[in-house]
Motif scaffolding. Structure first.
Motif, PDB file in Angstrom:
ATOM      1  N   GLU A 165       0.901  -0.989   0.115  1.00  0.00           N
ATOM      2  CA  GLU A 165       0.025   0.155  -0.089  1.00  0.00           C
ATOM      3  C   GLU A 165       0.803   1.244   0.095  1.00  0.00           C
ATOM      4  N   GLU A 166       2.047   1.136   0.922  1.00  0.00           N
ATOM      5  CA  GLU A 166       2.805   2.482   0.790  1.00  0.00           C
ATOM      6  C   GLU A 166       3.858   2.499  -0.453  1.00  0.00           C
ATOM      7  N   LEU A 167       4.080   1.378  -0.858  1.00  0.00           N
ATOM      8  CA  LEU A 167       5.193   1.274  -1.903  1.00  0.00           C
ATOM      9  C   LEU A 167       4.367   2.067  -2.996  1.00  0.00           C
ATOM     10  N   THR A 168       3.201   1.563  -3.254  1.00  0.00           N
ATOM     11  CA  THR A 168       2.438   2.169  -4.475  1.00  0.00           C
ATOM     12  C   THR A 168       1.855   3.557  -4.171  1.00  0.00           C
ATOM     13  N   GLN A 169       2.402   3.949  -3.146  1.00  0.00           N
ATOM     14  CA  GLN A 169       1.729   5.646  -3.130  1.00  0.00           C
ATOM     15  C   GLN A 169       3.131   6.323  -3.493  1.00  0.00           C
ATOM     16  N   LEU A 170       4.195   5.820  -4.012  1.00  0.00           N
ATOM     17  CA  LEU A 170       5.391   6.474  -4.122  1.00  0.00           C
ATOM     18  C   LEU A 170       5.166   6.762  -5.849  1.00  0.00           C
ATOM     19  N   PRO A 171       5.708   7.807  -6.237  1.00  0.00           N
ATOM     20  CA  PRO A 171       5.642   7.962  -7.687  1.00  0.00           C
ATOM     21  C   PRO A 171       6.433   7.171  -8.726  1.00  0.00           C
ATOM     22  N   ARG A 172       5.441   6.720  -9.533  1.00  0.00           N
ATOM     23  CA  ARG A 172       6.019   5.742 -10.724  1.00  0.00           C
ATOM     24  C   ARG A 172       6.059   4.304 -10.201  1.00  0.00           C
ATOM     25  N   VAL A 173       5.721   4.056  -8.950  1.00  0.00           N
ATOM     26  CA  VAL A 173       5.861   2.711  -8.248  1.00  0.00           C
ATOM     27  C   VAL A 173       4.396   1.989  -8.512  1.00  0.00           C
ATOM     28  N   GLY A 174       4.167   1.114  -9.393  1.00  0.00           N
ATOM     29  CA  GLY A 174       2.979   0.244  -9.473  1.00  0.00           C
ATOM     30  C   GLY A 174       2.944  -0.965  -8.769  1.00  0.00           C
ATOM     31  N   HIS A 175       1.815  -1.638  -8.773  1.00  0.00           N
ATOM     32  CA  HIS A 175       1.708  -3.206  -7.999  1.00  0.00           C
ATOM     33  C   HIS A 175       2.891  -3.991  -8.469  1.00  0.00           C
ATOM     34  N   TYR A 176       3.337  -4.221  -9.665  1.00  0.00           N
ATOM     35  CA  TYR A 176       4.341  -5.221  -9.920  1.00  0.00           C
ATOM     36  C   TYR A 176       5.562  -4.717  -9.265  1.00  0.00           C
ATOM     37  N   VAL A 177       5.846  -3.516  -9.314  1.00  0.00           N
ATOM     38  CA  VAL A 177       7.287  -2.924  -8.672  1.00  0.00           C
ATOM     39  C   VAL A 177       7.210  -3.270  -7.121  1.00  0.00           C
ATOM     40  N   ALA A 178       6.151  -2.958  -6.733  1.00  0.00           N
ATOM     41  CA  ALA A 178       6.134  -3.263  -5.035  1.00  0.00           C
ATOM     42  C   ALA A 178       5.979  -4.630  -4.710  1.00  0.00           C
ATOM     43  N   ASN A 179       5.267  -5.329  -5.526  1.00  0.00           N
ATOM     44  CA  ASN A 179       5.105  -6.723  -5.265  1.00  0.00           C
ATOM     45  C   ASN A 179       6.563  -7.299  -5.422  1.00  0.00           C
ATOM     46  N   ALA A 180       7.030  -7.148  -6.292  1.00  0.00           N
ATOM     47  CA  ALA A 180       8.373  -7.785  -6.823  1.00  0.00           C
ATOM     48  C   ALA A 180       9.293  -7.470  -5.742  1.00  0.00           C
ATOM     49  N   THR A 181       9.213  -6.169  -5.296  1.00  0.00           N
ATOM     50  CA  THR A 181      10.392  -5.863  -4.060  1.00  0.00           C
ATOM     51  C   THR A 181      10.365  -6.501  -3.300  1.00  0.00           C
ATOM     52  N   LEU A 182       9.054  -6.720  -2.497  1.00  0.00           N
ATOM     53  CA  LEU A 182       8.875  -7.467  -1.242  1.00  0.00           C
ATOM     54  C   LEU A 182       8.828  -8.816  -1.609  1.00  0.00           C
ATOM     55  N   CYS A 183       8.548  -9.470  -2.391  1.00  0.00           N
ATOM     56  CA  CYS A 183       8.645 -10.870  -2.840  1.00  0.00           C
ATOM     57  C   CYS A 183      10.044 -11.248  -2.849  1.00  0.00           C
ATOM     58  N   PHE A 184      10.716 -10.497  -3.439  1.00  0.00           N
ATOM     59  CA  PHE A 184      12.183 -10.809  -3.701  1.00  0.00           C
ATOM     60  C   PHE A 184      13.439 -10.479  -2.638  1.00  0.00           C
ATOM     61  N   SER A 185      12.848  -9.425  -1.939  1.00  0.00           N
ATOM     62  CA  SER A 185      13.632  -9.090  -0.858  1.00  0.00           C
ATOM     63  C   SER A 185      13.391  -9.682   0.491  1.00  0.00           C
ATOM     64  N   ARG A 186      12.041  -9.992   0.735  1.00  0.00           N
ATOM     65  CA  ARG A 186      11.473 -10.435   1.924  1.00  0.00           C
ATOM     66  C   ARG A 186      10.813 -11.776   1.972  1.00  0.00           C
ATOM     67  N   GLY A 187      10.842 -12.262   0.682  1.00  0.00           N
ATOM     68  CA  GLY A 187      10.125 -13.655   0.546  1.00  0.00           C
ATOM     69  C   GLY A 187       8.708 -13.371   0.784  1.00  0.00           C
ATOM     70  N   GLU A 188       7.955 -12.463   0.596  1.00  0.00           N
ATOM     71  CA  GLU A 188       6.674 -12.147   0.827  1.00  0.00           C
ATOM     72  C   GLU A 188       5.732 -12.974  -0.275  1.00  0.00           C
ATOM     73  N   PRO A 189       4.740 -13.564   0.027  1.00  0.00           N
ATOM     74  CA  PRO A 189       3.856 -14.366  -0.790  1.00  0.00           C
ATOM     75  C   PRO A 189       2.669 -13.314  -1.575  1.00  0.00           C
ATOM     76  N   LEU A 190       3.486 -12.709  -2.591  1.00  0.00           N
ATOM     77  CA  LEU A 190       2.738 -11.426  -3.443  1.00  0.00           C
ATOM     78  C   LEU A 190       2.907 -12.001  -4.904  1.00  0.00           C
TER      79      LEU A 190
END
Ligand code: SF4
Length: 208
Positions: free
Chosen positions: A108-133
């Motif tokens: 939710e917070e990442l997608t508030q950043l400029p030019r950051v969509g759901h793909y970038v937010a989900n990929a960032t959290l999944c690939f860095s934290r292993g979150e199931p997104l």
């Protein structure tokens, strides 16, 4: 949860991943959230080869948001020019760094950043934290649309649910990386169906 076909695809993709994952600097599991975010932010509409060209230099010169805040847009562009869309990217990074010293850690917070969509937010959290997104870019949609054709839904929200069902609880990170690499190496625009583990149940292949 999921159909037998979903289970089979998930399990065979994970097996495929054991031998076929690509090795990129931004896939190191020790990287910080910021370092993974930078890669995913750059990879949007940009070939991995171009990102690989600038990624180490960028992180060396701008190891955190504070360093970006202290730089000029021209200094950022000097490094990221080979990526294309460099004015837009530099402006967005400057804007993020002006507001924050640390990146937020929710979609939710990442997608508030400029030019950051759901793909970038989900990929960032999944690939860095292993979150199931789930990650759903054009290539992933092509793969799912081919394999599951009649079951693959039309609406975005249903597609997200479908993709969530496919994620293995134990290792969503490897699954998502494999999905990207499978779409790039096998189920590409001109698919290599004769080399594909899914050609026994893929609806696209059955229709050929
Ligand atoms: S059989 Fe062909 S179309 Fe189907 S998933 Fe494999 S590569 Fe893609």
């Amino acid at each position: 949860m999921g159909s037998l076909k979903q289970e089979q695809f998930r399990s065979e993709l994970m097996e495929w991943a054991e031998e076929n994952l690509r090795d990129f600097a931004w896939r190191d599991e020790q990287l910080s959230l910021y370092e993974v975010f930078v890669a995913e932010f750059f990879l949007t509409q940009t070939p991995a080869g171009n990102v690989a060209e600038v990624y180490p230099d960028f992180l060396e010169r701008f190891p955190d948001l504070r360093a970006i805040d202290g730089a000029t847009e021209e200094e950022l562009i000097d490094v990221i020019e080979p990526l294309g869309f460099y004015n837009m990217r530099a402006e967005a990074l400057k804007s993020i760094a002006a507001e924050k010293r640390e990146l937020p850690e929710t979609v939710e917070e990442l997608t508030q950043l400029p030019r950051v969509g759901h793909y970038v937010a989900n990929a960032t959290l999944c690939f860095s934290r292993g979150e199931p997104l789930p990650i759903l870019d054009r290539n992933v949609k092509r793969v799912y649309g081919r394999v599951f054709d009649t079951d693959w839904p039309d609406t975005r929200s249903e597609q997200i649910t479908f993709a969530e069902e496919l994620l293995p609880e134990a290792d969503p990170r490897t699954y998502n990386l494999a999905l990207l690499d499978f779409g790039a190496a096998v189920c590409r625009s001109d698919p290599a169906c004769d080399q594909c583990f899914a050609n026994g149940y893929c609806e696209y292949y059955e229709s050929l």
